[in-house]
Design a protein around this motif. Structure first.
Motif, short mmCIF file in Angstrom:
data_model
loop_
_atom_site.label_atom_id
_atom_site.label_comp_id
_atom_site.label_asym_id
_atom_site.label_seq_id
_atom_site.Cartn_x
_atom_site.Cartn_y
_atom_site.Cartn_z
N LEU A 54 12.10 0.34 16.13
CA LEU A 54 12.79 -0.43 15.10
C LEU A 54 14.00 -1.16 15.67
O LEU A 54 14.21 -2.35 15.40
CB LEU A 54 13.24 0.50 13.96
CG LEU A 54 14.16 -0.12 12.91
CD1 LEU A 54 13.38 -1.08 12.02
CD2 LEU A 54 14.85 0.96 12.09
N LEU A 55 14.80 -0.45 16.46
CA LEU A 55 16.06 -1.00 16.94
C LEU A 55 15.88 -2.13 17.94
O LEU A 55 16.82 -2.89 18.20
CB LEU A 55 16.91 0.10 17.56
CG LEU A 55 17.25 1.29 16.65
CD1 LEU A 55 18.10 2.31 17.39
CD2 LEU A 55 17.95 0.82 15.37
N ASP A 56 14.69 -2.25 18.52
CA ASP A 56 14.44 -3.26 19.54
C ASP A 56 13.72 -4.49 19.01
O ASP A 56 13.40 -5.40 19.78
CB ASP A 56 13.61 -2.65 20.68
CG ASP A 56 14.37 -1.56 21.41
OD1 ASP A 56 15.49 -1.84 21.86
OD2 ASP A 56 13.86 -0.44 21.52
N LEU A 57 13.47 -4.54 17.71
CA LEU A 57 12.78 -5.72 17.17
C LEU A 57 13.65 -6.96 17.38
O LEU A 57 14.85 -6.96 17.09
CB LEU A 57 12.50 -5.52 15.67
CG LEU A 57 11.53 -4.39 15.33
CD1 LEU A 57 11.35 -4.30 13.82
CD2 LEU A 57 10.18 -4.59 16.01
N PRO A 58 13.06 -8.03 17.90
CA PRO A 58 13.85 -9.24 18.18
C PRO A 58 14.45 -9.84 16.91
O PRO A 58 13.81 -9.89 15.87
CB PRO A 58 12.82 -10.18 18.82
CG PRO A 58 11.49 -9.65 18.45
CD PRO A 58 11.65 -8.18 18.29
N PHE A 59 15.71 -10.26 17.03
CA PHE A 59 16.45 -10.91 15.96
C PHE A 59 16.55 -10.05 14.69
O PHE A 59 16.66 -10.58 13.58
CB PHE A 59 15.84 -12.28 15.62
CG PHE A 59 15.89 -13.25 16.78
CD1 PHE A 59 17.08 -13.82 17.18
CD2 PHE A 59 14.73 -13.55 17.49
CE1 PHE A 59 17.12 -14.70 18.26
CE2 PHE A 59 14.77 -14.43 18.58
CZ PHE A 59 15.98 -15.00 18.95
N LEU A 60 16.53 -8.73 14.86
CA LEU A 60 16.69 -7.83 13.71
C LEU A 60 18.15 -7.78 13.25
O LEU A 60 18.43 -7.77 12.05
CB LEU A 60 16.23 -6.42 14.08
CG LEU A 60 16.37 -5.36 12.98
CD1 LEU A 60 15.41 -5.65 11.84
CD2 LEU A 60 16.10 -3.96 13.55
N PHE A 61 19.07 -7.75 14.21
CA PHE A 61 20.49 -7.62 13.88
C PHE A 61 21.20 -8.97 13.97
O PHE A 61 20.95 -9.75 14.88
CB PHE A 61 21.16 -6.63 14.84
CG PHE A 61 20.68 -5.21 14.68
CD1 PHE A 61 21.07 -4.47 13.58
CD2 PHE A 61 19.85 -4.64 15.62
CE1 PHE A 61 20.64 -3.15 13.43
CE2 PHE A 61 19.42 -3.32 15.48
CZ PHE A 61 19.81 -2.58 14.37
N ARG A 62 22.12 -9.19 13.04
CA ARG A 62 22.84 -10.46 12.97
C ARG A 62 24.01 -10.52 13.95
O ARG A 62 24.26 -11.55 14.57
CB ARG A 62 23.35 -10.69 11.54
CG ARG A 62 22.24 -10.83 10.50
CD ARG A 62 22.80 -11.13 9.13
NE ARG A 62 23.56 -10.02 8.58
CZ ARG A 62 23.03 -9.02 7.89
NH1 ARG A 62 21.71 -8.97 7.69
NH2 ARG A 62 23.78 -8.05 7.40
N ASP A 63 24.75 -9.41 14.05
CA ASP A 63 25.93 -9.38 14.90
C ASP A 63 26.36 -7.92 15.10
O ASP A 63 25.71 -7.00 14.60
CB ASP A 63 27.08 -10.20 14.29
CG ASP A 63 27.36 -9.83 12.83
OD1 ASP A 63 27.14 -8.66 12.45
OD2 ASP A 63 27.78 -10.71 12.07
N GLU A 64 27.48 -7.72 15.80
CA GLU A 64 27.95 -6.38 16.11
C GLU A 64 28.29 -5.59 14.84
O GLU A 64 28.03 -4.38 14.76
CB GLU A 64 29.17 -6.43 17.03
CG GLU A 64 28.87 -6.85 18.46
CD GLU A 64 28.87 -8.36 18.64
OE1 GLU A 64 29.01 -9.10 17.62
OE2 GLU A 64 28.73 -8.81 19.79
N ALA A 65 28.87 -6.26 13.85
CA ALA A 65 29.24 -5.57 12.61
C ALA A 65 27.99 -5.05 11.89
O ALA A 65 28.00 -3.94 11.33
CB ALA A 65 30.04 -6.50 11.71
N HIS A 66 26.93 -5.85 11.90
CA HIS A 66 25.67 -5.43 11.28
C HIS A 66 25.10 -4.21 11.99
O HIS A 66 24.67 -3.23 11.36
CB HIS A 66 24.68 -6.60 11.32
CG HIS A 66 23.40 -6.33 10.60
ND1 HIS A 66 22.23 -7.00 10.90
CD2 HIS A 66 23.08 -5.47 9.60
CE1 HIS A 66 21.26 -6.58 10.11
NE2 HIS A 66 21.75 -5.64 9.31
#
Length: 325
Positions: free
Chosen positions: A103-115
């Motif tokens: 899950l954590l490695d899905l491309p473009f899953l996270f927007r930024d460090e805060a997310h």
């Protein structure tokens, strides 16, 4: 001969691993991938110091940086066997036996460090760390490698079509491999400690890592182009042999968890600061930087990796991450 080598390795690791010196006293071997100048090294140094302080000397952590105990996969295997006590390596290496962590490695899953911080510090992150227990590991905290960018020696990457035909080192993570195949590259998984030489000799054309990791490992010496794609975030879970953790009393368990969290927080702060500094240094040392690649052209390939994960684990957890504000 192979069996004898494995036995010898086990004996070696056991010799540097944990021992109970006296009632309630512990020496713990902590292994990680980072070079001496890497932020993970500074962070684990703080963790070791704080664990020793908070325990009044009962806990001593001996650090083994720079993959000196073997490649990342070997480090995890040693921790699961109990011949290494604590390990920090990139999340993709955990996914070889715990696919849920993909899950954590899905491309473009996270927007930024805060997310990232909001997700990993919450229920999702806690449950993922908890999932390591079925593999004989106790998740202590989420350290990080960070948001990944692409370097290569052939051409600048401005749109996804520029990746066509490039032989790029990736992690062994299925989400990374699937995405880069969709993007037209030739993904080539290999241990990170082999990357510099492989780039220098032309075995591979490029690789993908955060700016601080590129700089601290001198990849600018063998790479010309850097594109700030931020195409994926890579966590680096810190995990401990579960049996060894359970052997410690409750107070020392809490001390170890607190020290691990303090180290993780320092690392994240350092990464934010150093990425800015090192990006400028990379430019000064001759790297050509594409600051605004067209990441929208990467979205079709990213969706393939998301769909593959959803087929196995459902799309509700992906939705929970994307809905996190």
């Amino acid at each position: 001969m192979k069996k004898l080598n494995l036995i010898s390795a086990a004996v070696f690791f056991a010799s540097i691993s944990s021992h109970t010196l006296a009632a309630g006293e512990h020496i713990l071997a902590l292994s990680h991938y980072g070079s001496p100048s890497d932020t993970i090294t500074k962070a684990t140094e703080l963790m070791a110091k704080r664990a020793n302080e908070l325990s009044n000397g009962r806990i001593t952590i001996k650090l083994h940086p720079n993959s000196e105990l073997g490649p990342s996969g070997t480090q995890i295997d040693g921790t699961r066997m109990g011949t290494i006590d604590i390990v920090v390596v990139g999340n993709p290496y955990y996914t070889t036996f715990n696919e849920e962590l993909n899950l954590l490695d899905l491309p473009f899953l996270f927007r930024d460090e805060a997310h990232v911080e909001k997700v990993l510090a919450g229920e999702i992150g806690n449950n993922l760390l908890k999932s390591l227990e079925k593999s004989g590991l106790k998740g202590l905290a989420f350290y990080e490698i960070g948001f990944r960018d692409i370097t290569n020696s052939k051409k600048q990457i401005t749109t996804v079509s520029d990746l066509s035909g490039l032989k790029l080192r990736t992690t062994p993570n299925p989400a990374h491999i699937a995405a880069f195949k969709e993007w037209g590259a030739n993904p080539t998984p290999m241990p990170f400690n082999e990357v510099y030489f492989s780039l220098k000799t032309g075995v591979i054309d490029g690789q993908e890592n955060p700016v601080h990791h590129i700089y601290n490992n001198n990849l600018q010496e063998v790479q010309k182009y850097l594109s700030l794609t931020h195409h994926a975030y890579t966590a680096a879970p810190m995990a401990m042999n579960l049996e060894r953790f359970n052997y410690m009393d409750k107070e020392d368990q809490e001390i170890l968890l607190q020290a691990a969290r303090e180290g993780a927080e320092l690392e994240k702060q350092l990464n934010i600061e150093e990425n800015k500094i090192y990006l400028e240094k990379l430019k000064e040392q001759g790297m050509e930087v594409e600051a605004n690649p067209d990441v929208n052209t990467f979205q079709v390939g990213a969706k393939k990796a998301w769909d593959d994960y959803a087929k196995k684990f459902g799309d509700s957890i992906i939705q929970q991450v994307t809905d996190t504000k």
